[in-house]
Design an enzyme around this catalytic site. Sequence first.
Site, PDB file in Angstrom:
ATOM      1  N   ARG A 121      11.289  18.921  -6.282  1.00 41.27           N
ATOM      2  CA  ARG A 121      10.516  18.246  -5.220  1.00 41.27           C
ATOM      3  C   ARG A 121       9.067  17.999  -5.616  1.00 41.27           C
ATOM      4  O   ARG A 121       8.179  17.902  -4.785  1.00 41.27           O
ATOM      5  CB  ARG A 121      10.561  19.029  -3.906  1.00 41.27           C
ATOM      6  CG  ARG A 121      11.961  19.126  -3.347  1.00 41.27           C
ATOM      7  CD  ARG A 121      11.971  19.650  -1.928  1.00 41.27           C
ATOM      8  NE  ARG A 121      13.344  19.778  -1.478  1.00 41.27           N
ATOM      9  CZ  ARG A 121      14.125  20.798  -1.799  1.00 41.27           C
ATOM     10  NH1 ARG A 121      13.656  21.790  -2.522  1.00 41.27           N
ATOM     11  NH2 ARG A 121      15.369  20.824  -1.372  1.00 41.27           N
ATOM     12  N   LYS A 143       1.550   5.067  -8.648  1.00 40.55           N
ATOM     13  CA  LYS A 143       2.891   4.503  -8.434  1.00 40.55           C
ATOM     14  C   LYS A 143       3.776   4.902  -9.608  1.00 40.55           C
ATOM     15  O   LYS A 143       3.409   4.699 -10.768  1.00 40.55           O
ATOM     16  CB  LYS A 143       2.829   2.979  -8.387  1.00 40.55           C
ATOM     17  CG  LYS A 143       2.434   2.406  -7.039  1.00 40.55           C
ATOM     18  CD  LYS A 143       2.648   0.897  -7.075  1.00 40.55           C
ATOM     19  CE  LYS A 143       2.229   0.240  -5.787  1.00 40.55           C
ATOM     20  NZ  LYS A 143       2.384  -1.225  -5.857  1.00 40.55           N
ATOM     21  N   GLU A 185      -4.589  -7.997 -17.844  1.00 43.81           N
ATOM     22  CA  GLU A 185      -4.944  -7.216 -16.648  1.00 43.81           C
ATOM     23  C   GLU A 185      -6.454  -6.961 -16.610  1.00 43.81           C
ATOM     24  O   GLU A 185      -7.058  -6.897 -15.545  1.00 43.81           O
ATOM     25  CB  GLU A 185      -4.180  -5.880 -16.615  1.00 43.81           C
ATOM     26  CG  GLU A 185      -2.657  -6.002 -16.700  1.00 43.81           C
ATOM     27  CD  GLU A 185      -1.991  -6.703 -15.514  1.00 43.81           C
ATOM     28  OE1 GLU A 185      -2.600  -6.778 -14.433  1.00 43.81           O
ATOM     29  OE2 GLU A 185      -0.850  -7.188 -15.700  1.00 43.81           O
ATOM     30  N   LYS A 225      -9.740  -0.528 -10.596  1.00 48.81           N
ATOM     31  CA  LYS A 225      -8.415  -0.326  -9.999  1.00 48.81           C
ATOM     32  C   LYS A 225      -8.469   0.841  -9.010  1.00 48.81           C
ATOM     33  O   LYS A 225      -7.894   0.765  -7.929  1.00 48.81           O
ATOM     34  CB  LYS A 225      -7.338  -0.091 -11.065  1.00 48.81           C
ATOM     35  CG  LYS A 225      -5.994   0.145 -10.380  1.00 48.81           C
ATOM     36  CD  LYS A 225      -4.771  -0.274 -11.090  1.00 48.81           C
ATOM     37  CE  LYS A 225      -3.561  -0.068 -10.156  1.00 48.81           C
ATOM     38  NZ  LYS A 225      -2.312   0.151 -10.826  1.00 48.81           N
ATOM     39  N   GLU A 235      -0.603   0.558  -0.035  1.00 46.74           N
ATOM     40  CA  GLU A 235      -0.421  -0.883   0.123  1.00 46.74           C
ATOM     41  C   GLU A 235      -0.033  -1.261   1.542  1.00 46.74           C
ATOM     42  O   GLU A 235       0.944  -1.979   1.773  1.00 46.74           O
ATOM     43  CB  GLU A 235       0.646  -1.374  -0.882  1.00 46.74           C
ATOM     44  CG  GLU A 235       0.430  -2.825  -1.281  1.00 46.74           C
ATOM     45  CD  GLU A 235       1.177  -3.227  -2.550  1.00 46.74           C
ATOM     46  OE1 GLU A 235       1.656  -2.347  -3.274  1.00 46.74           O
ATOM     47  OE2 GLU A 235       1.242  -4.430  -2.789  1.00 46.74           O
ATOM     48  N   ARG A 242      -4.741  -3.529  -1.774  1.00 43.17           N
ATOM     49  CA  ARG A 242      -4.052  -3.407  -3.053  1.00 43.17           C
ATOM     50  C   ARG A 242      -3.396  -4.728  -3.475  1.00 43.17           C
ATOM     51  O   ARG A 242      -3.186  -4.980  -4.663  1.00 43.17           O
ATOM     52  CB  ARG A 242      -3.002  -2.289  -2.934  1.00 43.17           C
ATOM     53  CG  ARG A 242      -2.686  -1.636  -4.237  1.00 43.17           C
ATOM     54  CD  ARG A 242      -1.965  -0.302  -4.013  1.00 43.17           C
ATOM     55  NE  ARG A 242      -1.486   0.160  -5.297  1.00 43.17           N
ATOM     56  CZ  ARG A 242      -1.353   1.427  -5.657  1.00 43.17           C
ATOM     57  NH1 ARG A 242      -1.662   2.390  -4.834  1.00 43.17           N
ATOM     58  NH2 ARG A 242      -0.912   1.752  -6.833  1.00 43.17           N
ATOM     59  N   ASN A 246      -2.552  -8.395  -7.250  1.00 43.69           N
ATOM     60  CA  ASN A 246      -1.510  -9.369  -7.619  1.00 43.69           C
ATOM     61  C   ASN A 246      -2.083 -10.720  -8.014  1.00 43.69           C
ATOM     62  O   ASN A 246      -1.329 -11.682  -8.165  1.00 43.69           O
ATOM     63  CB  ASN A 246      -0.532  -9.568  -6.455  1.00 43.69           C
ATOM     64  CG  ASN A 246       0.357  -8.362  -6.279  1.00 43.69           C
ATOM     65  OD1 ASN A 246       0.727  -7.722  -7.252  1.00 43.69           O
ATOM     66  ND2 ASN A 246       0.655  -8.028  -5.043  1.00 43.69           N
ATOM     67  N   HIS A 249      -0.186 -12.938 -10.250  1.00 43.20           N
ATOM     68  CA  HIS A 249       1.162 -12.390 -10.400  1.00 43.20           C
ATOM     69  C   HIS A 249       2.223 -13.195  -9.644  1.00 43.20           C
ATOM     70  O   HIS A 249       3.388 -13.176 -10.042  1.00 43.20           O
ATOM     71  CB  HIS A 249       1.199 -10.916  -9.980  1.00 43.20           C
ATOM     72  CG  HIS A 249       0.627 -10.011 -11.041  1.00 43.20           C
ATOM     73  ND1 HIS A 249      -0.671 -10.139 -11.503  1.00 43.20           N
ATOM     74  CD2 HIS A 249       1.167  -8.985 -11.753  1.00 43.20           C
ATOM     75  CE1 HIS A 249      -0.888  -9.219 -12.432  1.00 43.20           C
ATOM     76  NE2 HIS A 249       0.205  -8.517 -12.607  1.00 43.20           N
ATOM     77  N   HIS A 253       5.053 -13.795 -12.130  1.00 40.09           N
ATOM     78  CA  HIS A 253       6.413 -13.281 -11.930  1.00 40.09           C
ATOM     79  C   HIS A 253       7.428 -14.417 -11.924  1.00 40.09           C
ATOM     80  O   HIS A 253       8.544 -14.269 -12.429  1.00 40.09           O
ATOM     81  CB  HIS A 253       6.510 -12.508 -10.606  1.00 40.09           C
ATOM     82  CG  HIS A 253       5.874 -11.157 -10.665  1.00 40.09           C
ATOM     83  ND1 HIS A 253       5.424 -10.482  -9.551  1.00 40.09           N
ATOM     84  CD2 HIS A 253       5.608 -10.347 -11.717  1.00 40.09           C
ATOM     85  CE1 HIS A 253       4.909  -9.319  -9.918  1.00 40.09           C
ATOM     86  NE2 HIS A 253       5.002  -9.213 -11.225  1.00 40.09           N
ATOM     87  N   HIS A 266       4.796  -9.661 -20.320  1.00 39.38           N
ATOM     88  CA  HIS A 266       4.249  -9.698 -18.959  1.00 39.38           C
ATOM     89  C   HIS A 266       2.846 -10.310 -18.930  1.00 39.38           C
ATOM     90  O   HIS A 266       2.573 -11.229 -18.158  1.00 39.38           O
ATOM     91  CB  HIS A 266       4.245  -8.271 -18.402  1.00 39.38           C
ATOM     92  CG  HIS A 266       3.644  -8.151 -17.042  1.00 39.38           C
ATOM     93  ND1 HIS A 266       4.226  -8.717 -15.921  1.00 39.38           N
ATOM     94  CD2 HIS A 266       2.501  -7.553 -16.619  1.00 39.38           C
ATOM     95  CE1 HIS A 266       3.462  -8.450 -14.866  1.00 39.38           C
ATOM     96  NE2 HIS A 266       2.415  -7.754 -15.261  1.00 39.38           N
TER      97      HIS A 266
END
Length: 364
Positions: A121, A143, A185, A225, A235, A242, A246, A249, A253, A266
């Site tokens: 956990r 994340k 980035e 960041k 988010e 947040r 993007n 992106h 994407h 990417h």
Amino acid sequence: MSSQKQVIVETANSSYPIHIGRDLGVQLKEQVESVRSKGALVAAVTDRNVYTAQSAWFASLGSEVPVFVVPAGETSKSVGKFAEVLDFLAEHKLDRGGVVLAVGGGVVGDLAGYAAASYLRGVRFIQIPTTLLSMVDSSVGGKTGINISAGKNLVGAFHQPIAVYSDIELLKTMPPREFASGMAEVIKHGMLQDSELFDLLEAAPINGPADHRMESVVEWNCKIKAAVVNADEKETAASGGRALLNLGHTFGHAIENVAGYGEYLHGEAIGIGLVAAGILSQRLGHISEDDVVRIRKVVATHRLPTSLNKPLSTEKLLAAMRLDKKVKAGVIRFVIMKRIGQAATIESADMDLISDIWRECGAS
Ligand SMILES: NC(=O)c1ccc[n+]([C@@H]2O[C@H](COP(=O)([O-])OP(=O)(O)OC[C@H]3O[C@@H](n4cnc5c(N)ncnc54)[C@H](O)[C@@H]3O)[C@@H](O)[C@H]2O)c1
């Protein structure tokens, strides 16, 4: 000349240091020893490329730290590899006091971080990012996660590390194309939050880890960041927050989806996406044509594409945008720049305009 830097990331429930420098091995070893002196285990997870390229680094870690090596690449962010990492931790009897070291790029960070979040956990973990992308992006924000057949990053947890060691020397074995991809980035952070960073990249491109500005640039990016993430850790902000990360992106994407994974790295897709986001911001009256020229130049001088290598169908790109997981109730949320260094989210955009922008970026 080596100058060590530290960024403290404050989150709702914790705070941890990001150490940035070129000789962080001794400091890391001290932290590992301090865990081990309390009778707890430290275990590392890495991928095959990193393990091979950085064999001396792993040797210096000592044989007391068992290492689990996964194949390099996105396919290791799978339920199967996740289970294997958990079994590895259990086999070595890592207990609640133990610490997992995630030594690698974003793939290893996400996989090992999620294993640390789930095993017993939740146990502590330390990130040792070895790609530029993981130093300036994925190791900040907490994340972690893996992919399932329904999509990328659909399973995971927010789990903050207890420390991050960003050792610039580790970047020296990175393939140059991957380094350039990570710069996308960095450029994005300048465009969305910090015009001074953008100016620095514009004045002279950063083309490799030997650049003496690397420590400052990584520090700067972690701060940017961290500031965005702190303000909106999970988010949930209705606008901005947040989601600003993007920038580029929504376009990027779509390129990755339509071109098929593997055609563009990417960061290469994001390079084109940043140019597209710049054009959109200009068409909506926020930035000037001259600013778009500047964005194109900064992307290009960092060895990233500014338009599609070969035409992709505009219709397919639009369809991919509509399917993006960030699309809520059919509304495509775009991130635009009010000016270079200040971004905002917009809830919708005229799709004819978006089609024009795709064509300007080389779509058919
Ligand atoms: N958690 C987050 O907030 C977050 C944010 C952005 C991206 N990500 C995730 O990050 C992943 C991409 O990360 P990445 O770009 O670092 O890719 P990656 O981890 O796949 O690394 C890229 C390639 O470089 C190799 N490599 C890494 N370090 C090396 C080194 N020092 N020397 C030689 N080779 C090295 C790897 O083996 C791999 O082949 C994606 O899965 C993405 O979803 C996560």
